[in-house]
Design a protein around this motif. Structure first.
Motif, PDB file in Angstrom:
ATOM      1  N   LEU B 239       0.802  -1.217   0.000  1.00 44.06           N
ATOM      2  CA  LEU B 239       0.000   0.000   0.000  1.00 44.06           C
ATOM      3  C   LEU B 239       0.835   1.267   0.000  1.00 44.06           C
ATOM      4  O   LEU B 239       0.291   2.366  -0.098  1.00 44.06           O
ATOM      5  CB  LEU B 239      -0.939   0.002   1.216  1.00 44.06           C
ATOM      6  CG  LEU B 239      -2.016  -1.083   1.185  1.00 44.06           C
ATOM      7  CD1 LEU B 239      -2.743  -1.145   2.520  1.00 44.06           C
ATOM      8  CD2 LEU B 239      -3.011  -0.834   0.060  1.00 44.06           C
ATOM      9  N   GLN B 240       2.133   1.122   0.182  1.00 45.84           N
ATOM     10  CA  GLN B 240       2.982   2.309   0.142  1.00 45.84           C
ATOM     11  C   GLN B 240       3.142   2.755  -1.316  1.00 45.84           C
ATOM     12  O   GLN B 240       3.411   1.945  -2.204  1.00 45.84           O
ATOM     13  CB  GLN B 240       4.369   1.970   0.709  1.00 45.84           C
ATOM     14  CG  GLN B 240       4.349   1.428   2.134  1.00 45.84           C
ATOM     15  CD  GLN B 240       3.761   2.427   3.123  1.00 45.84           C
ATOM     16  OE1 GLN B 240       3.990   3.621   2.994  1.00 45.84           O
ATOM     17  NE2 GLN B 240       2.972   1.926   4.063  1.00 45.84           N
ATOM     18  N   GLY B 241       2.980   4.061  -1.545  1.00 43.03           N
ATOM     19  CA  GLY B 241       3.084   4.557  -2.913  1.00 43.03           C
ATOM     20  C   GLY B 241       1.932   4.025  -3.746  1.00 43.03           C
ATOM     21  O   GLY B 241       0.792   3.983  -3.301  1.00 43.03           O
ATOM     22  N   ARG B 242       2.257   3.587  -4.960  1.00 42.05           N
ATOM     23  CA  ARG B 242       1.213   3.035  -5.831  1.00 42.05           C
ATOM     24  C   ARG B 242       0.890   1.612  -5.366  1.00 42.05           C
ATOM     25  O   ARG B 242       1.792   0.790  -5.173  1.00 42.05           O
ATOM     26  CB  ARG B 242       1.709   3.019  -7.274  1.00 42.05           C
ATOM     27  CG  ARG B 242       0.707   2.457  -8.265  1.00 42.05           C
ATOM     28  CD  ARG B 242       1.276   2.470  -9.675  1.00 42.05           C
ATOM     29  NE  ARG B 242       0.416   1.773 -10.602  1.00 42.05           N
ATOM     30  CZ  ARG B 242       0.394   0.441 -10.767  1.00 42.05           C
ATOM     31  NH1 ARG B 242       1.213  -0.310 -10.037  1.00 42.05           N
ATOM     32  NH2 ARG B 242      -0.422  -0.121 -11.634  1.00 42.05           N
ATOM     33  N   ALA B 243      -0.377   1.329  -5.181  1.00 42.99           N
ATOM     34  CA  ALA B 243      -0.778   0.016  -4.695  1.00 42.99           C
ATOM     35  C   ALA B 243      -0.389  -1.053  -5.705  1.00 42.99           C
ATOM     36  O   ALA B 243      -0.592  -0.891  -6.916  1.00 42.99           O
ATOM     37  CB  ALA B 243      -2.284  -0.013  -4.458  1.00 42.99           C
ATOM     38  N   ALA B 244       0.182  -2.141  -5.176  1.00 41.08           N
ATOM     39  CA  ALA B 244       0.566  -3.246  -6.058  1.00 41.08           C
ATOM     40  C   ALA B 244       0.527  -4.539  -5.257  1.00 41.08           C
ATOM     41  O   ALA B 244       0.490  -4.526  -4.030  1.00 41.08           O
ATOM     42  CB  ALA B 244       1.968  -3.006  -6.601  1.00 41.08           C
ATOM     43  N   GLY B 245       0.531  -5.633  -5.960  1.00 41.59           N
ATOM     44  CA  GLY B 245       0.524  -6.903  -5.254  1.00 41.59           C
ATOM     45  C   GLY B 245       0.030  -8.022  -6.132  1.00 41.59           C
ATOM     46  O   GLY B 245      -0.114  -7.872  -7.360  1.00 41.59           O
ATOM     47  N   GLN B 246      -0.202  -9.146  -5.518  1.00 40.39           N
ATOM     48  CA  GLN B 246      -0.729 -10.282  -6.274  1.00 40.39           C
ATOM     49  C   GLN B 246      -1.623 -11.128  -5.373  1.00 40.39           C
ATOM     50  O   GLN B 246      -1.479 -11.139  -4.157  1.00 40.39           O
ATOM     51  CB  GLN B 246       0.404 -11.123  -6.836  1.00 40.39           C
ATOM     52  CG  GLN B 246       1.226 -11.843  -5.781  1.00 40.39           C
ATOM     53  CD  GLN B 246       2.272 -12.747  -6.423  1.00 40.39           C
ATOM     54  OE1 GLN B 246       2.773 -12.468  -7.518  1.00 40.39           O
ATOM     55  NE2 GLN B 246       2.596 -13.837  -5.754  1.00 40.39           N
ATOM     56  N   CYS B 247      -2.555 -11.826  -6.022  1.00 42.41           N
ATOM     57  CA  CYS B 247      -3.469 -12.726  -5.321  1.00 42.41           C
ATOM     58  C   CYS B 247      -3.306 -14.115  -5.925  1.00 42.41           C
ATOM     59  O   CYS B 247      -3.092 -14.270  -7.142  1.00 42.41           O
ATOM     60  CB  CYS B 247      -4.912 -12.271  -5.498  1.00 42.41           C
ATOM     61  SG  CYS B 247      -5.263 -10.636  -4.781  1.00 42.41           S
ATOM     62  N   SER B 248      -3.417 -15.114  -5.073  1.00 42.32           N
ATOM     63  CA  SER B 248      -3.301 -16.483  -5.577  1.00 42.32           C
ATOM     64  C   SER B 248      -4.489 -17.313  -5.130  1.00 42.32           C
ATOM     65  O   SER B 248      -5.060 -17.096  -4.044  1.00 42.32           O
ATOM     66  CB  SER B 248      -1.986 -17.102  -5.078  1.00 42.32           C
ATOM     67  OG  SER B 248      -1.957 -17.133  -3.668  1.00 42.32           O
ATOM     68  N   HIS B 249      -4.816 -18.232  -5.995  1.00 39.86           N
ATOM     69  CA  HIS B 249      -5.955 -19.128  -5.743  1.00 39.86           C
ATOM     70  C   HIS B 249      -5.447 -20.551  -5.931  1.00 39.86           C
ATOM     71  O   HIS B 249      -4.702 -20.818  -6.904  1.00 39.86           O
ATOM     72  CB  HIS B 249      -7.089 -18.820  -6.739  1.00 39.86           C
ATOM     73  CG  HIS B 249      -8.359 -19.545  -6.438  1.00 39.86           C
ATOM     74  ND1 HIS B 249      -8.570 -20.850  -6.822  1.00 39.86           N
ATOM     75  CD2 HIS B 249      -9.484 -19.144  -5.799  1.00 39.86           C
ATOM     76  CE1 HIS B 249      -9.792 -21.212  -6.437  1.00 39.86           C
ATOM     77  NE2 HIS B 249     -10.367 -20.203  -5.810  1.00 39.86           N
ATOM     78  N   PRO B 250      -5.764 -21.495  -5.040  1.00 40.36           N
ATOM     79  CA  PRO B 250      -5.197 -22.842  -5.132  1.00 40.36           C
ATOM     80  C   PRO B 250      -5.519 -23.539  -6.452  1.00 40.36           C
ATOM     81  O   PRO B 250      -4.795 -24.415  -6.903  1.00 40.36           O
ATOM     82  CB  PRO B 250      -5.820 -23.574  -3.942  1.00 40.36           C
ATOM     83  CG  PRO B 250      -6.977 -22.750  -3.525  1.00 40.36           C
ATOM     84  CD  PRO B 250      -6.632 -21.348  -3.878  1.00 40.36           C
ATOM     85  N   ARG B 251      -6.563 -23.131  -7.114  1.00 44.54           N
ATOM     86  CA  ARG B 251      -6.964 -23.811  -8.344  1.00 44.54           C
ATOM     87  C   ARG B 251      -6.837 -22.925  -9.582  1.00 44.54           C
ATOM     88  O   ARG B 251      -6.505 -23.395 -10.666  1.00 44.54           O
ATOM     89  CB  ARG B 251      -8.416 -24.278  -8.179  1.00 44.54           C
ATOM     90  CG  ARG B 251      -9.025 -25.026  -9.341  1.00 44.54           C
ATOM     91  CD  ARG B 251     -10.327 -25.724  -8.903  1.00 44.54           C
ATOM     92  NE  ARG B 251     -11.190 -24.841  -8.124  1.00 44.54           N
ATOM     93  CZ  ARG B 251     -12.038 -23.978  -8.646  1.00 44.54           C
ATOM     94  NH1 ARG B 251     -12.132 -23.857  -9.947  1.00 44.54           N
ATOM     95  NH2 ARG B 251     -12.790 -23.220  -7.865  1.00 44.54           N
TER      96      ARG B 251
END
Lengths: 267, 257
Positions: B239-251
C-alpha cells in the motif's frame, strides 16, 4: 317474617301450579325492560330512576364505598307485543389517588355495554343477553424515582352471553334461572419506561403485550327465588360455576357455589 | 330519544379504544445484505483486479473518515445493552415488565458533543437509535439516524447526517448520508462494513456481481483475502506509494495488479 315462615312460603309458592300471573312491574335486572316513568328503585346494591317509561338511569351503591364512581343507563330500544329489546351501558371510574394522595396518578375506567332481547308470554319469559365490557388503566406516571420513570396503559375486555328464564308461579313469586357464558376475556397492556443513562444519553422502552385470559370454557348459572310484593322485592339465589366479577363479567377460578341475595324497593 | 343513540355509541366506542402506546418504528430488513456477504457472486480476474484494488483503497480511506462516526454509532447502540444489563433496581422491574409475550422496542437519544464535550447542547445534533427488545435482549438489527451530529475528531469537528444500521450478530455496520470534516463542504458519504472476530469485511459491487474484501484488523489489509464466486483468493498488497501486489488461488492461479 321469620325464617321458618319464609321457608314455608317458599315451599308453598313453588308448589303452586303455573298460571298466567303477569307482573305489572316486570323485573329489570335480567330483562330488556326498564322502570316506569318516575319510578324509583332503592336497594342494597342499586339506586335507579325511571326517566321515562323506556329509559332509566342508575348507579351501583357498593362501588361508591370503594370510591368507584359509576353511572348507568338502560333504554328499551324497541318493544312490540311479547318482544322487547334493551340496551344498557355504564361508566365506572376509579382514581388511585383517591385512596392515597401520594399514590401514582393511575386511573381505572370500565365501560360495560349490554344488549338484551326479551320475550314475555303470560307467566313465562326468556331473556337473551350479550355483554361487552372494556376496562382500561391509564398510568400517566406510575413511578418516578431518581432517573427512572414508568407509564403506560392496560386494558381488559370481556364478552359474554347470557340466557335468563323467569317463571312466575304467583302474583308475587317467580323462579329465575340465569346463566352466563364467557365468550372472550383478553388483556392488553402497553408500558413506557425511560432512563437517563447519562447527561447525553436517554433510553426509552416501549412494550405492548396481549394475553388471552380465558382458560377453557367459563360459565355459571344461578337459580333464584324472587319475591316481588307491592314495593319490596327480595331475591335469594344460588350460583354454581365460575365466579364472574359483577358488571365486568370477568370469569376466574374453578366452579364454586355462591349464595346471592338482593333486596330492594320500587316506588 | 334520538340523542341517546350517539351517547350509547360513544360509550361503546370508548370501551373499544385500544391504546397501543407509541407506534413501533419500522425495522430495516438487512437479511439480503447479510446473505450477500455470505454468497459473493463475482469472480476475481486479471481484468477487474485494478477495480478491486481501487475499491480497497477507497474503503480504507472511507474507514479512516468514518472511524469517529462508527465509534459513536457503536457507543450509542451499546446503550441498549448497557441499559438492559447493567442498570440496577429500575431495570429489574423493566425486565420483568418486558418478560413474556410482549412486543417491545427501545429508543436511544444521544446528544452529540461537538467540540465541547462538557456541555450538553442539542444544537450539536443528535443520534436517535432504535432496537426491538425481547426477553433475551436486543433483536438485531439496531438502526437509527444522525441529525447534523458533530463529533470531535483530531481537534476538528466532523459533522454527519444520515441513516445508521448495526446488525450485531453479523457485525454489519452501515452509514448512508452526508459527512463534513472541519470546514470542508458537506459531501455524500456511505460505508458498509462487517466487523466480526477481529476481521473487517467490505462488499465491493462490480458490474457482474459482488465480492468481499476481508482482512484482519491487527494484521492490516496488506494480508488480504478476496472472497469470490470461485472461493477465497489470498493476496499480498503493497500500500505504500502506488498500490501493487498479487493474489493467488489454489486452483485458478495468480492475479497481479
Amino acid at each position: 317474617m321469620g325464617a321458618r315462615q319464609l321457608a314455608a312460603a317458599l315451599v308453598l309458592t313453588a308448589a303452586l301450579p303455573a298460571q298466567a300471573y303477569v307482573d305489572r312491574d316486570p323485573a329489570t335486572d335480567w330483562s330488556a325492560e326498564t322502570l316506569h316513568r318516575n319510578e324509583w328503585r332503592l336497594g342494597l346494591f342499586r339506586l335507579q330512576y325511571g326517566i321515562i317509561d323506556s329509559l332509566q338511569v342508575g348507579t351501583q351503591l357498593l362501588p361508591w364505598f370503594l370510591k368507584v364512581s359509576n353511572l348507568d343507563l338502560k333504554w328499551t330500544v324497541w318493544s312490540s307485543g311479547p318482544w322487547s329489546v334493551g340496551l344498557g351501558g355504564g361508566l365506572f371510574s376509579l382514581k388511585l389517588q383517591d385512596f392515597d394522595e401520594d399514590a401514582a396518578d393511575v386511573r381505572f375506567y370500565a365501560v360495560p355495554v349490554e344488549l338484551t332481547g326479551s320475550w314475555r308470554q303470560d307467566a313465562f319469559s326468556l331473556h337473551l343477553r350479550g355483554s361487552y365490557t372494556a376496562v382500561k388503566t391509564d398510568a400517566e406516571e406510575a413511578l418516578d424515582a431518581e432517573d427512572y420513570d414508568l407509564g403506560g396503559v392496560a386494558a381488559v375486555s370481556t364478552g359474554s352471553v347470557g340466557l335468563a328464564a323467569e317463571w312466575r308461579t304467583s302474583p308475587t313469586f317467580a323462579w329465575v334461572l340465569e346463566s352466563r357464558l364467557s365468550v372472550f376475556q383478553d388483556a392488553s397492556a402497553s408500558a413506557e419506561t425511560g432512563t437517563q443513562v447519562d447527561p447525553r444519553t436517554r433510553v426509552d422502552f416501549y412494550a405492548n403485550a396481549d394475553a388471552d385470559l380465558s382458560d377453557g370454557t367459563k360459565a355459571n348459572a344461578t337459580l333464584s327465588a324472587f319475591w316481588s310484593w307491592d314495593s319490596i322485592n327480595l331475591k335469594l339465589g344460588l350460583l354454581y360455576g365460575h365466579y364472574s366479577v359483577p358488571t365486568l363479567h370477568l370469569f376466574f377460578g374453578d366452579p364454586v357455589w355462591v349464595p346471592e341475595f338482593d333486596l330492594f324497593w320500587r316506588f | 330519544m334520538r340523542g341517546l343513540v350517539p351517547l350509547f355509541v360513544g360509550l361503546v366506542a370508548a370501551g373499544c379504544v385500544h391504546d397501543d402506546g407509541k407506534q413501533a418504528p419500522t425495522q430495516p430488513n438487512v437479511s439480503a445484505i447479510v446473505t450477500a456477504y455470505a454468497q459473493p457472486t463475482a469472480a476475481l480476474t486479471q481484468d477487474n483486479a485494478p477495480e478491486v484494488v481501487a475499491a480497497l483503497l477507497q474503503t480504507l480511506d472511507d474507514l479512516q473518515q468514518a472511524l469517529t462516526v462508527f465509534g459513536a454509532m457503536q457507543d450509542v447502540f451499546a446503550a441498549f445493552d448497557d441499559s438492559t444489563e447493567s442498570r440496577g433496581d429500575g431495570l429489574a422491574l423493566r425486565r420483568q415488565a418486558l418478560s413474556a409475550g410482549f412486543d417491545g422496542w427501545a429508543r436511544v437519544e444521544y446528544v452529540c458533543p461537538g467540540l465541547a464535550p462538557e456541555i450538553v447542547d442539542r444544537r450539536q445534533g443528535v443520534i436517535e437509535a432504535f432496537a426491538f427488545v425481547t426477553q433475551g435482549g436486543v433483536r438485531p438489527p439496531m438502526w437509527g439516524n444522525a441529525r447534523d451530529c458533530a463529533l470531535p475528531d483530531s481537534g476538528d469537528a466532523v459533522r454527519f447526517d444520515g441513516d445508521l444500521i448495526y446488525e450485531v450478530e453479523s457485525g454489519l455496520l452501515s452509514f448512508t448520508g452526508t459527512l463534513a470534516r472541519a470546514a470542508e463542504p458537506v459531501a455524500p458519504f456511505s460505508l458498509e462494513v462487517m466487523l466480526r472476530d477481529g476481521m473487517i469485511r467490505h462488499r465491493v459491487v462490480l458490474p457482474d456481481g459482488h465480492l468481499i474484501l476481508a482482512w484482519d484488523d491487527d494484521a492490516g489489509p496488506e494480508s488480504l483475502t478476496v472472497e469470490t464466486l470461485d472461493g477465497d483468493w489470498t493476496c499480498g498488497v503493497q500500500l505504500q506509494g502506488r498500490a501493487a501486489g498479487q493474489c493467488s488461488h489454489p486452483r485458478l492461479g495468480q492475479v497481479t495488479f
